[in-house]
Every structure is written in C-alpha cells, then in structure tokens.
Design a protein around this motif. Structure first.
Motif, PDB file in Angstrom:
ATOM      1  N   TYR A  20      62.898 -27.295  25.050  1.00 20.59           N
ATOM      2  CA  TYR A  20      62.374 -26.208  25.868  1.00 20.59           C
ATOM      3  C   TYR A  20      63.475 -25.507  26.648  1.00 20.59           C
ATOM      4  O   TYR A  20      64.480 -26.109  27.013  1.00 20.59           O
ATOM      5  CB  TYR A  20      61.333 -26.725  26.872  1.00 20.59           C
ATOM      6  CG  TYR A  20      61.567 -28.147  27.314  1.00 20.59           C
ATOM      7  CD1 TYR A  20      60.791 -29.174  26.769  1.00 20.59           C
ATOM      8  CD2 TYR A  20      62.566 -28.473  28.216  1.00 20.59           C
ATOM      9  CE1 TYR A  20      61.013 -30.479  27.136  1.00 20.59           C
ATOM     10  CE2 TYR A  20      62.789 -29.779  28.592  1.00 20.59           C
ATOM     11  CZ  TYR A  20      62.002 -30.786  28.045  1.00 20.59           C
ATOM     12  OH  TYR A  20      62.236 -32.078  28.413  1.00 20.59           O
ATOM     13  N   ARG A  35      68.223 -34.339  35.569  1.00 20.59           N
ATOM     14  CA  ARG A  35      66.848 -34.786  35.778  1.00 20.59           C
ATOM     15  C   ARG A  35      66.855 -36.032  36.642  1.00 20.59           C
ATOM     16  O   ARG A  35      67.658 -36.943  36.402  1.00 20.59           O
ATOM     17  CB  ARG A  35      66.137 -35.017  34.449  1.00 20.59           C
ATOM     18  CG  ARG A  35      66.822 -35.882  33.401  1.00 20.59           C
ATOM     19  CD  ARG A  35      67.748 -35.205  32.430  1.00 20.59           C
ATOM     20  NE  ARG A  35      67.199 -34.147  31.624  1.00 20.59           N
ATOM     21  CZ  ARG A  35      66.406 -34.356  30.561  1.00 20.59           C
ATOM     22  NH1 ARG A  35      66.080 -35.558  30.171  1.00 20.59           N
ATOM     23  NH2 ARG A  35      65.971 -33.332  29.878  1.00 20.59           N
ATOM     24  N   TYR A  45      64.731 -43.304  28.429  1.00 23.33           N
ATOM     25  CA  TYR A  45      64.740 -42.917  29.845  1.00 23.33           C
ATOM     26  C   TYR A  45      64.783 -44.146  30.759  1.00 23.33           C
ATOM     27  O   TYR A  45      65.518 -44.175  31.739  1.00 23.33           O
ATOM     28  CB  TYR A  45      63.513 -42.071  30.200  1.00 23.33           C
ATOM     29  CG  TYR A  45      63.512 -40.662  29.646  1.00 23.33           C
ATOM     30  CD1 TYR A  45      64.638 -40.108  29.042  1.00 23.33           C
ATOM     31  CD2 TYR A  45      62.374 -39.872  29.753  1.00 23.33           C
ATOM     32  CE1 TYR A  45      64.621 -38.811  28.552  1.00 23.33           C
ATOM     33  CE2 TYR A  45      62.358 -38.563  29.270  1.00 23.33           C
ATOM     34  CZ  TYR A  45      63.482 -38.043  28.672  1.00 23.33           C
ATOM     35  OH  TYR A  45      63.463 -36.757  28.200  1.00 23.33           O
ATOM     36  N   ASN A 103      60.521 -38.611  35.047  1.00 23.08           N
ATOM     37  CA  ASN A 103      61.495 -37.536  35.249  1.00 23.08           C
ATOM     38  C   ASN A 103      60.790 -36.407  36.002  1.00 23.08           C
ATOM     39  O   ASN A 103      59.684 -35.995  35.635  1.00 23.08           O
ATOM     40  CB  ASN A 103      62.026 -37.021  33.915  1.00 23.08           C
ATOM     41  CG  ASN A 103      63.057 -37.960  33.306  1.00 23.08           C
ATOM     42  OD1 ASN A 103      63.396 -38.992  33.889  1.00 23.08           O
ATOM     43  ND2 ASN A 103      63.556 -37.608  32.135  1.00 23.08           N
ATOM     44  N   TYR A 123      60.849 -33.245  36.176  1.00 20.02           N
ATOM     45  CA  TYR A 123      60.394 -31.966  35.619  1.00 20.02           C
ATOM     46  C   TYR A 123      59.021 -32.074  34.983  1.00 20.02           C
ATOM     47  O   TYR A 123      58.317 -31.068  34.850  1.00 20.02           O
ATOM     48  CB  TYR A 123      61.421 -31.402  34.621  1.00 20.02           C
ATOM     49  CG  TYR A 123      61.802 -32.342  33.508  1.00 20.02           C
ATOM     50  CD1 TYR A 123      61.049 -32.424  32.344  1.00 20.02           C
ATOM     51  CD2 TYR A 123      62.915 -33.167  33.637  1.00 20.02           C
ATOM     52  CE1 TYR A 123      61.399 -33.303  31.335  1.00 20.02           C
ATOM     53  CE2 TYR A 123      63.272 -34.043  32.629  1.00 20.02           C
ATOM     54  CZ  TYR A 123      62.510 -34.120  31.483  1.00 20.02           C
ATOM     55  OH  TYR A 123      62.853 -34.996  30.491  1.00 20.02           O
ATOM     56  N   TYR A 124      58.600 -33.294  34.607  1.00 20.28           N
ATOM     57  CA  TYR A 124      57.242 -33.442  34.060  1.00 20.28           C
ATOM     58  C   TYR A 124      56.212 -33.114  35.138  1.00 20.28           C
ATOM     59  O   TYR A 124      55.201 -32.466  34.868  1.00 20.28           O
ATOM     60  CB  TYR A 124      57.018 -34.858  33.513  1.00 20.28           C
ATOM     61  CG  TYR A 124      57.782 -35.114  32.243  1.00 20.28           C
ATOM     62  CD1 TYR A 124      57.325 -34.614  31.024  1.00 20.28           C
ATOM     63  CD2 TYR A 124      58.976 -35.829  32.266  1.00 20.28           C
ATOM     64  CE1 TYR A 124      58.040 -34.833  29.853  1.00 20.28           C
ATOM     65  CE2 TYR A 124      59.691 -36.052  31.096  1.00 20.28           C
ATOM     66  CZ  TYR A 124      59.219 -35.554  29.890  1.00 20.28           C
ATOM     67  OH  TYR A 124      59.937 -35.759  28.735  1.00 20.28           O
TER      68      TYR A 124
HETATM   69 FE   LIG Z   1      61.970 -35.398  28.768  1.00 15.79          FE
END
Ligand SMILES: [Fe+2]
Length: 331
Positions: free
Chosen positions: A34, A123, A163, A216, A218-219
């Motif tokens: 993205y 992130r 992650y 993270n 940004y989710y």
């Molecule tokens: Fe991700």
C-alpha cells in the motif's frame, strides 16, 4: 549512424545518470502492498526515470531474486520488516551503498550498519486497548503484560509471524535472552488468545474478546480513519523505560542491479522529506526521515520515544527469538 557516434551517444546517455534520460528505468521488487505508487510517480516526474514494479510477498521475491541471481532484472528490493531485509542481505541479495544523502536522511538505528538496506518508513509495535475496559494508566511496559491482572485479557499474534519474531529478537538484544524469556513466559502464563493477523486482533479487542493486544500502529490508524468511533486506542509502550519497539519497511539495491546509479537515486529520493511525506502518509506509517511530517491522524496520538536499538537486531536475533518462543510454549 557511425559506430563511434553510437558509442558516444550511448556513453552520454549512461553518463546522464537518468535525469530526463530517454528509456532510463529502475526495476523494483516490492513486498509492500500500500501507498507506494504516489512516491514512485513523483520520482519519475522529477528524474524522468521510469519505475517498473513487480509485487509479491517477501518469500516469493526472495526466492525469485535467489533463483535469478546475476540475471535478475531487479535493481531494488523493497520489503517490510528489518528481519526480512536482514535475511536478504545475509543471503547476498543486496549490495552495499555509500550515499551521504541516505545516511543524512535515515537515522542510524533504522538502517543496516553495513549499508545494504535503509529503513524508509517506521512502524511501532505497541499496545492497543479497549477504551471501555482499560484505563491507559493501567498500562506501562511490554513486560507488565505478564502481570496476572491481564490473565485471559490479552490478544497476541502467533509467534510464527515475523512481526512478533522481530519484537522478541529486539527484546533479546535489549534485555538479554534470560530476561526476555521471563517476559514472554509471563505473557504465556496469562493465556493470551493467539490470533493470526493484526487487524483481527483489533476486531477481537473491539468485540470485547480481549482487552489489550500488541499490533503495528498503522493497523489501528486504518481502522480509525474509516470508523472514528472504534472503541480502541493506542498506548505507547515503555516510555519510561527503553522506548516503544519500532521496525521499518525499507529497501536495498540488489547485488546484480543493472541500473545501480538509478537505483541509488531512487532510494535517495524515497528518503527525502518530499517523498517520505507521500510514502509514509498514505500507509499511516511514520517517515524514517525526521524532517518529514507525520500523518495528522497518527500525530494526534502524541509523540513517543522509540527504542533506538538498531533494527538490524530483528535479524541478528531472529533464530534465537524463534527458539525462545518454542521453549516457552508461545505458539
Ligand atoms: Fe503490516
């Protein structure tokens, strides 16, 4: 055309290094899903160098680069998580780049000490809590999630995903293996719900299945951007201790790049404030370059201190992190 003229013309084209050069291009293997096209288009507008993108997941692109070896068309590998970048560098897929611009634009802890990859976006992997069930004052550190008060109230991502492997690896670098093991044993003792996906963790928190999770940032930003009333909020972990764990998405120039000069120019551009704005903003990540502005939604969550340990530790201690998770029964 006389053969010498042709050679001279070709020489001039190569020497122009791309700016406006006819047919100049950079080929990118990207595992980011993205928010990259706007920055790539801006690069082409500015330099005349076309950007060709091949997308895939990290594993696929990694195998493809390996199989293609010196025949690869790829000049740049762009992927998420320092653990993946570290693996690519270790497999010999990336080459060292000495660029004063990249070194100035990307803080030292967000890039490879051996200059084979550079973080472009940041992130934070931190706590998100259900705002109806938890007060922020109840939260503090990653370690404190092992307190019995969180028994049956945690959502953690499964340990098989990179992650959380990177989170544990960085903790090993920061605290040593013994202390990290006792922290993770604390989490496991609280019988967390193990969930395969950061977005699913957020949904579980909103649904009241658990009260606190590690995701993270940004989710959460993506969910809140669509639904401002979403009943979960961010908590920046370890602010009075080591700082919040951060990771990067980033890129390196491939070992066999055919357009090496263009590739370096491309990375330099992506790390500039102008491109960082586009690159980080659209994905709700933080720009790696501190001179770029943070997306307003994410900025509204307040400033926080990052753990400034080099993100390369996510790779260095990845194997140790996987063994540790196995040992303590963190699936
Ligand atoms: Fe991700």
């Amino acid at each position: 055309m006389h053969i010498l003229t042709l050679v001279l013309a070709l020489g001039a084209l190569l020497a122009s290094g791309g700016a406006g050069a006819q047919g100049a291009e950079v080929v990118v293997y990207s595992a980011r899903h993205y928010g990259q096209e706007a920055a790539f288009d801006a690069f082409t507008r500015k330099t005349g160098i076309a950007v060709k993108i091949f997308t895939g997941n990290t594993g696929e692109l990694f195998e493809r680069l390996k199989a293609e070896a010196e025949r690869t068309p790829a000049d740049v590998l762009l992927t998420v998580d320092a653990g993946n970048l570290w693996n690519a560098a270790r497999a010999g897929l990336l080459s060292r780049v000495d660029s004063p611009a990249l070194e100035a634009n990307v803080p030292a802890h967000l890039r490879d000490p051996e200059h084979r990859w550079f973080g472009l976006t940041v992130r934070a992997r931190t706590m998100v809590y259900n705002t109806r069930k938890v007060q922020p004052a109840e939260l503090s550190t990653y370690e404190a999630l092992g307190d019995p008060r969180w028994k049956g109230r945690l959502c953690l991502r499964t340990s098989s995903y990179i992650y959380n492997q990177s989170l544990l690896a960085t903790m090993i670098k920061r605290h040593g293996e013994a202390r990290t093991e006792s922290i993770v044993r604390g989490w496991v003792a609280n019988q967390p719900s193990l969930i395969n996906g950061d977005t699913k963790i957020l949904e579980s928190i909103a649904a009241g299945q658990c009260d606190v999770g590690l995701v993270n940032h940004y989710y959460l930003a993506r969910v809140v951007a669509k639904n401002p009333g979403f009943p979960a909020a961010i908590f920046w972990a370890n602010q009075h201790a080591t700082g919040t764990h951060v990771n990067v998405s980033g890129a390196g120039v491939t070992a066999h790049a055919r357009h090496r000069a263009e590739a370096i120019k491309f990375l330099e551009f992506l790390s500039s404030p102008e491109a960082q704005q586009l690159f980080a903003d659209l994905s709700f990540e933080f720009p790696a370059n501190p001179q770029a502005t943070v997306n307003p939604l994410v900025a509204s969550w307040g400033r926080f201190r990052q753990d400034d340990i080099n993100v390369a530790s996510a790779g260095e201690f990845q194997a140790a992190a996987i063994r540790l998770a196995d040992r303590v029964g963190y699936k």
